[in-house]
Write a protein that holds these residues in place. Structure first.
Motif, mmCIF file in Angstrom:
data_model
loop_
_atom_site.group_PDB
_atom_site.id
_atom_site.type_symbol
_atom_site.label_atom_id
_atom_site.label_comp_id
_atom_site.label_asym_id
_atom_site.label_seq_id
_atom_site.Cartn_x
_atom_site.Cartn_y
_atom_site.Cartn_z
ATOM 1 N N TRP A 9 0.958 -1.048 -0.002
ATOM 2 C CA TRP A 9 -0.067 0.082 0.070
ATOM 3 C C TRP A 9 0.953 1.270 -0.016
ATOM 4 C CZ3 TRP A 9 -5.097 -0.002 -1.004
ATOM 5 C CH2 TRP A 9 -5.865 1.336 -0.976
ATOM 6 N N PRO A 10 0.432 2.251 -0.782
ATOM 7 C CA PRO A 10 -0.589 2.305 -1.419
ATOM 8 C C PRO A 10 -0.390 1.603 -3.024
ATOM 9 C CG PRO A 10 0.442 4.537 -1.627
ATOM 10 C CD PRO A 10 1.306 3.492 -0.839
ATOM 11 N N ARG A 22 -7.696 5.971 -6.211
ATOM 12 C CA ARG A 22 -6.306 6.321 -5.598
ATOM 13 C C ARG A 22 -6.429 6.743 -4.184
ATOM 14 N NH1 ARG A 22 -7.400 11.322 -4.732
ATOM 15 N NH2 ARG A 22 -8.647 12.678 -6.058
ATOM 16 N N VAL A 23 -5.327 6.756 -3.599
ATOM 17 C CA VAL A 23 -5.135 7.372 -1.958
ATOM 18 C C VAL A 23 -5.768 8.695 -2.071
ATOM 19 C CG1 VAL A 23 -3.302 5.583 -1.564
ATOM 20 C CG2 VAL A 23 -2.895 7.930 -2.331
ATOM 21 N N ARG A 64 -6.377 7.970 4.753
ATOM 22 C CA ARG A 64 -5.065 7.461 4.526
ATOM 23 C C ARG A 64 -4.741 6.191 5.042
ATOM 24 N NH1 ARG A 64 -2.365 10.389 0.270
ATOM 25 N NH2 ARG A 64 -0.466 9.902 0.898
ATOM 26 N N ARG A 65 -5.372 5.165 4.623
ATOM 27 C CA ARG A 65 -4.803 3.583 5.295
ATOM 28 C C ARG A 65 -5.032 2.640 4.211
ATOM 29 N NH1 ARG A 65 -9.972 1.736 5.729
ATOM 30 N NH2 ARG A 65 -11.750 3.097 6.223
ATOM 31 N N PRO A 66 -4.519 1.397 4.218
ATOM 32 C CA PRO A 66 -4.834 0.613 3.418
ATOM 33 C C PRO A 66 -6.309 -0.077 3.357
ATOM 34 C CG PRO A 66 -3.021 -0.119 4.765
ATOM 35 C CD PRO A 66 -3.427 1.264 5.459
ATOM 36 N N PHE A 69 -9.970 3.657 -0.867
ATOM 37 C CA PHE A 69 -9.852 4.385 -2.214
ATOM 38 C C PHE A 69 -10.751 5.662 -2.311
ATOM 39 C CE2 PHE A 69 -8.840 -0.352 -2.840
ATOM 40 C CZ PHE A 69 -7.442 -0.082 -3.642
#
Length: 182
Positions: A9-10, A22-23, A64-66, A69
Motif C-alpha cells: 500500500w498504496p 487512488r489514495v 489514508r489507510r490500506p 480508495f
C-alpha cells in the motif's frame, strides 16, 4: 477492526473506463465533508453529521489507510470504496469471531444512478483478489436500502444471513473469490 495485513500500500492508481481509484489527497477534504454531511448519504448510516463538526474533525488527509480508495471522476473525488476487516464483535460473519474483509462504499448523491459505484467496487474487488487471492469478501447493508441491495447482487454477493442491527434489518452476503466483476 484490523487492517488488511501484508498488502502493498498504496497501490498504483486503478483506472477503469471512467474512474480512477487512488489514495486520498488534501484536495479531497472538501468532498469528504460534503459526503459525510449529506442527508441522502446518511439515510441508512445513522444520519448526516453536522458540517461544523466535520470541518473540525476531518483531517487534512482523510482516509489514508490500506484498503481506502478515493474514487475520482475527471480528477475530482465523487466517492470512496473501502475494504476493511469486519469487527468480530459485530453480528454477521462467515465463521464465529472471524474478521472477514468487508466492502464498503459511499458516493456523492449527484453521482448516483450512473453505474459509478458498480464500476469502482468491481475494480477494488479485482485489486483485492490480486492482493489477497482466495479470500472471500463480505458486504452488509440494510434491507431497506434497495440501491445497495441491487449493487450487492450486481457485484456477485449472495445472501448468508439477515439480522437486526442499528434498529434495522441487515442483509449480510459474501462474494466468493471466483465471483465475476460487475
Amino acid at each position: 477492526m484490523t487492517d488488511l495485513g501484508a498488502v502493498a500500500w498504496p497501490p498504483d492508481p486503478i483506472r477503469t473506463e471512467r474512474l480512477v481509484l487512488r489514495v486520498s489527497e488534501a484536495r479531497d477534504r472538501a468532498a469528504f465533508v460534503e459526503l459525510f454531511a449529506s442527508p441522502e448519504v446518511g439515510t441508512y448510516l445513522g444520519g448526516a453529521r453536522p458540517r461544523e463538526e466535520l470541518e473540525r474533525a476531518v483531517p487534512e488527509l482523510p482516509g489514508r489507510r490500506p484498503g481506502f480508495f478515493v474514487v475520482a471522476l475527471d480528477g475530482a473525488m465523487i466517492g470512496a470504496v473501502t475494504l476493511d476487516r469486519r469487527d468480530p464483535e459485530r453480528p454477521g460473519h462467515l465463521h464465529p469471531g472471524a474478521e472477514e474483509a468487508e466492502l464498503g462504499y459511499l458516493f456523492l448523491p449527484e453521482t448516483w444512478g450512473r453505474g459509478y459505484a458498480a464500476e469502482a467496487c468491481a475494480a477494488a474487488l479485482d485489486w483485492f483478489a490480486g492482493a489477497l487471492p482466495g479470500e472471500p469478501v463480505v458486504l452488509c447493508t440494510q434491507t431497506a436500502n434497495s440501491r445497495s441491495m441491487s449493487l450487492a447482487a450486481k457485484l456477485g454477493f449472495t445472501e448468508v444471513q439477515r439480522f437486526e442491527e442499528f434498529g434495522a434489518e441487515q442483509w449480510f452476503g459474501v462474494r466468493s473469490p471466483a465471483a465475476p466483476s460487475a
